[in-house]
Scaffold this active site. Structure first.
Site, PDB file in Angstrom:
ATOM      1  N   ASN A 143      -4.369  -9.450   4.565  1.00 38.90           N
ATOM      2  CA  ASN A 143      -5.618  -9.081   4.877  1.00 38.90           C
ATOM      3  C   ASN A 143      -6.533 -10.479   5.208  1.00 38.90           C
ATOM      4  OD1 ASN A 143      -6.590  -6.318   5.343  1.00 38.90           O
ATOM      5  ND2 ASN A 143      -5.705  -6.330   3.254  1.00 38.90           N
ATOM      6  N   ASP A 194       0.968  -8.272   3.064  1.00 41.15           N
ATOM      7  CA  ASP A 194      -0.365  -7.973   3.816  1.00 41.15           C
ATOM      8  C   ASP A 194      -1.370  -8.957   3.234  1.00 41.15           C
ATOM      9  OD1 ASP A 194      -2.765  -7.223   5.017  1.00 41.15           O
ATOM     10  OD2 ASP A 194      -2.765  -5.041   4.568  1.00 41.15           O
ATOM     11  N   TYR A 202       0.065  -7.760  -2.044  1.00 35.01           N
ATOM     12  CA  TYR A 202      -0.790  -7.149  -1.067  1.00 35.01           C
ATOM     13  C   TYR A 202      -2.311  -7.519  -1.698  1.00 35.01           C
ATOM     14  CZ  TYR A 202      -4.430  -3.561   0.072  1.00 35.01           C
ATOM     15  OH  TYR A 202      -5.313  -2.634   0.749  1.00 35.01           O
ATOM     16  N   ASP A 231      -0.803   1.948  10.393  1.00 35.75           N
ATOM     17  CA  ASP A 231      -1.445   1.235  11.354  1.00 35.75           C
ATOM     18  C   ASP A 231      -1.030  -0.321  11.363  1.00 35.75           C
ATOM     19  OD1 ASP A 231      -2.106   0.803   8.712  1.00 35.75           O
ATOM     20  OD2 ASP A 231      -4.568   0.933   9.039  1.00 35.75           O
ATOM     21  N   GLU A 236       0.921  -1.105   0.028  1.00 32.43           N
ATOM     22  CA  GLU A 236      -0.098  -0.080   0.129  1.00 32.43           C
ATOM     23  C   GLU A 236       0.993   1.322   0.050  1.00 32.43           C
ATOM     24  OE1 GLU A 236      -4.144   0.323   1.156  1.00 32.43           O
ATOM     25  OE2 GLU A 236      -3.363  -0.832   2.815  1.00 32.43           O
TER      26      GLU A 236
END
Length: 259
Positions: free
Chosen positions: A151, A149, A112, A250, A37
């Site tokens: 997710n 990531d 990602y 984050d 990202e």
């Protein structure tokens, strides 16, 4: 060769660079850092990371076709032998979600997988991406590690509030089954292998409420390895910030030392 590999979703590289990412890069012992990202063009990433590049880091980057979304990169202490963007998908070729680079006998990938939202076109797109990526990853052999990531929290131990998230994207049965299929195909989740009995260690905490202070997080950033790398991983840490106001994303960097 020994490698220290770190992966982190920077949540926008231009913002991260102003919040503390650059001092982190200056201090880290990592040989390779996978980024997700970046949300920026190649030129914008190079500008944001200019002090790090001037200090010797080498940048490989896959910019996203959609402005302000995705973007993955690999920072390395030396130039890779080869770099490849994407994994052969026509739909996702320009999405900025997958990048891999060769360093000697080791190939490192930055991935990602976007977050999704159940029963929406966004989740359908996520499933299409997962299907194509999974098929590609199952063809890989040799010394290979894909970091990023994802997710997806693979199991109940990977998120604090798993009971309240059983119908949430990132913890859906279909998503978890997909990760299980990759593990069954020979991949090793090296962070979990090194920390088999702990909650987390979480790598993402919402900016909302007191999620970070209460350590109410998700483990959605991890490294899946093949070949001898699976036995060479000797230490894994999540570099959680000491305090909320010291975060530059984050997400926290997930760093693994391979012998």
């Amino acid at each position: 060769m020994p490698i220290i590999l770190s992966t982190v979703n920077v949540n926008g590289v231009r913002a991260a660079a102003t919040k503390g990412m650059l001092p982190w890069l200056d201090a880290t012992e990592a040989d390779i850092v996978c980024l997700q990202e970046t949300r920026a063009t190649d030129a914008q990433v190079a500008t944001a990371l200019a002090p790090a590049l001037d200090a010797g880091w080498v940048l490989s980057h896959a910019e996203p076709e959609s402005k302000g979304r995705a973007g993955v990169g690999i920072l390395s202490r030396r130039a890779p032998d080869a770099v490849r963007i994407g994994f052969g998908s026509s739909e996702f070729a320009e999405s900025g979600r997958y990048l891999e680079a060769d360093f000697g006998e080791v190939t490192v990938a930055s991935v990602y997988v976007h977050s999704g939202e159940e029963n929406t076109p966004k989740q359908d797109e996520k499933y299409r991406f997962m299907a194509e990526l999974g098929a590609y990853l199952k063809t890989r052999t040799g010394e290979f590690v894909v970091s990023g990531d994802w997710n997806i929290a693979p199991a109940e131990v990977d998120l604090k509030n798993w009971k309240g998230n059983q119908k949430s994207a990132g913890f859906l049965p279909e998503e978890r089954a997909w990760i299980a299929e990759l593990l069954a195909a020979g991949y090793v989740d090296v962070v979990r292998a090194l920390h088999p009995d702990v909650a987390g260690p979480y790598s993402w905490w919402s900016y909302r409420g007191r999620a970070f202070d209460n350590d109410s997080g998700w483990r959605i950033d991890y490294q899946l390895a093949l070949g001898e790398l699976t036995t060479r991983a000797k230490q894994a840490v999540v570099e959680r910030a000491a305090a909320y106001d010291q975060r530059w994303s984050d997400h926290a960097p997930v760093t693994v030392q391979y012998r």
